[in-house]
Design an enzyme around this catalytic site. Structure first.
Site, mmCIF file in Angstrom:
data_model
loop_
_atom_site.group_PDB
_atom_site.id
_atom_site.type_symbol
_atom_site.label_atom_id
_atom_site.label_comp_id
_atom_site.label_asym_id
_atom_site.label_seq_id
_atom_site.Cartn_x
_atom_site.Cartn_y
_atom_site.Cartn_z
ATOM 1 N N ASN A 8 0.727 -1.285 0.179
ATOM 2 C CA ASN A 8 -0.029 -0.147 0.025
ATOM 3 C C ASN A 8 0.981 1.190 0.183
ATOM 4 O OD1 ASN A 8 -1.827 2.200 0.526
ATOM 5 N ND2 ASN A 8 -2.427 1.523 2.426
ATOM 6 N N LYS A 10 -0.083 4.443 -0.328
ATOM 7 C CA LYS A 10 -0.605 5.486 0.284
ATOM 8 C C LYS A 10 -0.567 6.580 -0.301
ATOM 9 C CE LYS A 10 -0.043 3.230 4.658
ATOM 10 N NZ LYS A 10 -0.469 3.118 5.976
ATOM 11 N N HIS A 97 -9.525 1.036 4.605
ATOM 12 C CA HIS A 97 -8.281 1.373 5.295
ATOM 13 C C HIS A 97 -8.318 1.839 6.650
ATOM 14 C CE1 HIS A 97 -4.353 2.413 6.169
ATOM 15 N NE2 HIS A 97 -3.992 1.352 5.548
ATOM 16 N N GLU A 99 -6.721 4.370 7.628
ATOM 17 C CA GLU A 99 -6.603 5.812 7.458
ATOM 18 C C GLU A 99 -8.035 6.574 6.828
ATOM 19 O OE1 GLU A 99 -2.813 5.310 5.535
ATOM 20 O OE2 GLU A 99 -2.275 4.649 7.219
ATOM 21 N N GLU A 169 -5.529 -4.909 10.574
ATOM 22 C CA GLU A 169 -4.270 -3.914 10.704
ATOM 23 C C GLU A 169 -4.596 -3.058 12.059
ATOM 24 O OE1 GLU A 169 -2.101 -2.675 6.887
ATOM 25 O OE2 GLU A 169 -4.002 -1.502 6.748
ATOM 26 N N GLY A 175 2.590 2.238 10.894
ATOM 27 C CA GLY A 175 3.379 3.396 10.778
ATOM 28 C C GLY A 175 3.873 3.810 11.906
ATOM 29 N N SER A 214 3.341 -1.995 10.543
ATOM 30 C CA SER A 214 4.836 -2.212 10.714
ATOM 31 C C SER A 214 5.341 -3.396 10.247
ATOM 32 C CB SER A 214 5.141 -2.036 12.155
ATOM 33 O OG SER A 214 4.933 -0.582 12.341
ATOM 34 N N GLY A 235 3.086 -1.033 4.329
ATOM 35 C CA GLY A 235 2.896 0.319 4.022
ATOM 36 C C GLY A 235 4.350 0.781 3.622
ATOM 37 N N GLY A 236 5.158 1.455 4.704
ATOM 38 C CA GLY A 236 6.149 1.932 4.414
ATOM 39 C C GLY A 236 7.347 1.051 4.229
HETATM 40 P P1 13P Z 1 3.135 0.713 7.658
HETATM 41 O O1 13P Z 1 3.500 -0.727 7.301
HETATM 42 O O2 13P Z 1 3.760 1.698 7.177
HETATM 43 O O3 13P Z 1 2.892 0.406 9.181
HETATM 44 O O4 13P Z 1 1.372 0.569 7.272
HETATM 45 C C1 13P Z 1 0.561 -0.249 7.155
HETATM 46 C C2 13P Z 1 -0.527 -0.137 6.269
HETATM 47 O O5 13P Z 1 -1.273 0.923 6.742
HETATM 48 C C3 13P Z 1 -0.668 -0.765 5.158
HETATM 49 O O6 13P Z 1 -2.165 -0.605 4.684
#
Ligand code: 13P
Length: 250
Positions: A8, A10, A97, A99, A169, A175, A214, A235-236
């Site tokens: 993802n 983002k 999601h 967010e 999640e 994050g 994470s 994500g990251g």
């Molecule tokens: P991180 O891996 O950056 O914690 O993000 C997770 C996420 O929200 C994937 O959709």
């Protein structure tokens, strides 16, 4: 069993940056074809076509959208339809999601409409669920997952269940560098599996259940080894092709 490893991105990457990362990822996947892995990349809407083109010919990989609106077309400024996503080259979409739920204040009910409509339009859907730290600490883990799954899956047609995946999640692990430990993730996945069976019946047994929050190259293998963890949503650590490839091959 096959594991789904999803990226993802983002609100990161221009089209040129996305093209470069997806091309590097495609090289990794062609060089060393991962066994038992399905790879999905969710770039920003503007870069879906670039990513889909870069991944063309990589049979284990697909592109997806990060969100979708539950209507075929209409006066919905700023929104995107399933057909527009498909036209750009997406076969998957994320719904709910954390967010979107917590920053954009999407309701459980809207997430449910998005999930059902996107499935009905032929997309594969990855419905995201997860509790906040306050909810976990006040003993509401099960209640939150139940509410999100019940509302999220309320309108889906039985014939579409085969194209559904669920990503757990925990909001406190997104994050933050705090990954859910094996016990926390294992417990939540066991609850989610049980709820899926209750809500969609026997088919819920084989709905892929991904962990996200994470995920890094160093913790991916341990998470994938847990019961009921059928994949990872990253994500990251997915923004860099080398680091994402290490997770895919973990
Ligand atoms: P991180 O891996 O950056 O914690 O993000 C997770 C996420 O929200 C994937 O959709």
């Amino acid at each position: 069993m096959q594991k789904i490893i999803a990226a993802n991105w983002k609100m990161y990457k221009t089209r040129a940056e996305a093209r470069e990362t997806a091309a590097a990822l495609a090289r990794h996947l062609k060089e060393k074809q991962p066994e038992g892995r399905q790879v999905i990349v969710y770039p920003p809407f503007t870069a879906i076509a670039e990513v889909a083109a870069a991944l063309e010919g990589v049979t284990c990989a697909a592109a997806g959208g990060q969100d979708v609106y539950p209507a075929a077309e209409g006066a919905f400024t700023g929104e995107i339809s399933p057909r527009m996503l498909q036209d750009a080259g997406a076969s998957w979409v994320l719904t709910g999601h954390s967010e979107r739920r917590h920053v954009l204040l999407e309701s459980d009910e809207l997430v449910g409409r998005k999930t059902a409509f996107a499935l009905a339009q032929g997309l594969s859907v990855m419905l995201c669920i997860g509790e906040t730290l306050a909810e976990r600490e006040s003993g509401q883990l099960r209640a939150v997952l139940q509410r999100q799954l019940q509302a999220g899956l309320a309108e889906i047609a039985p014939a579409d269940v085969a194209r559904l995946a669920v990503a757990y999640e925990p909001v406190w692990a997104i994050g933050t560098g705090k990954v859910a430990g094996p016990q926390e993730a294992g417990e939540a996945h066991a609850i989610a599996r049980e709820l899926l069976r209750e809500i969609i019946g026997a088919a819920g047994e084989s709905t892929p259940l991904l962990y996200g929050g994470s995920v890094k190259p160093g913790n991916a293998a341990g998470l994938l080894a847990l019961d009921n963890v059928d994949g990872l949503l990253v994500g990251g650590a997915s923004l860099d092709a080398d680091s994402f490839a290490q997770i895919i091959f973990a």
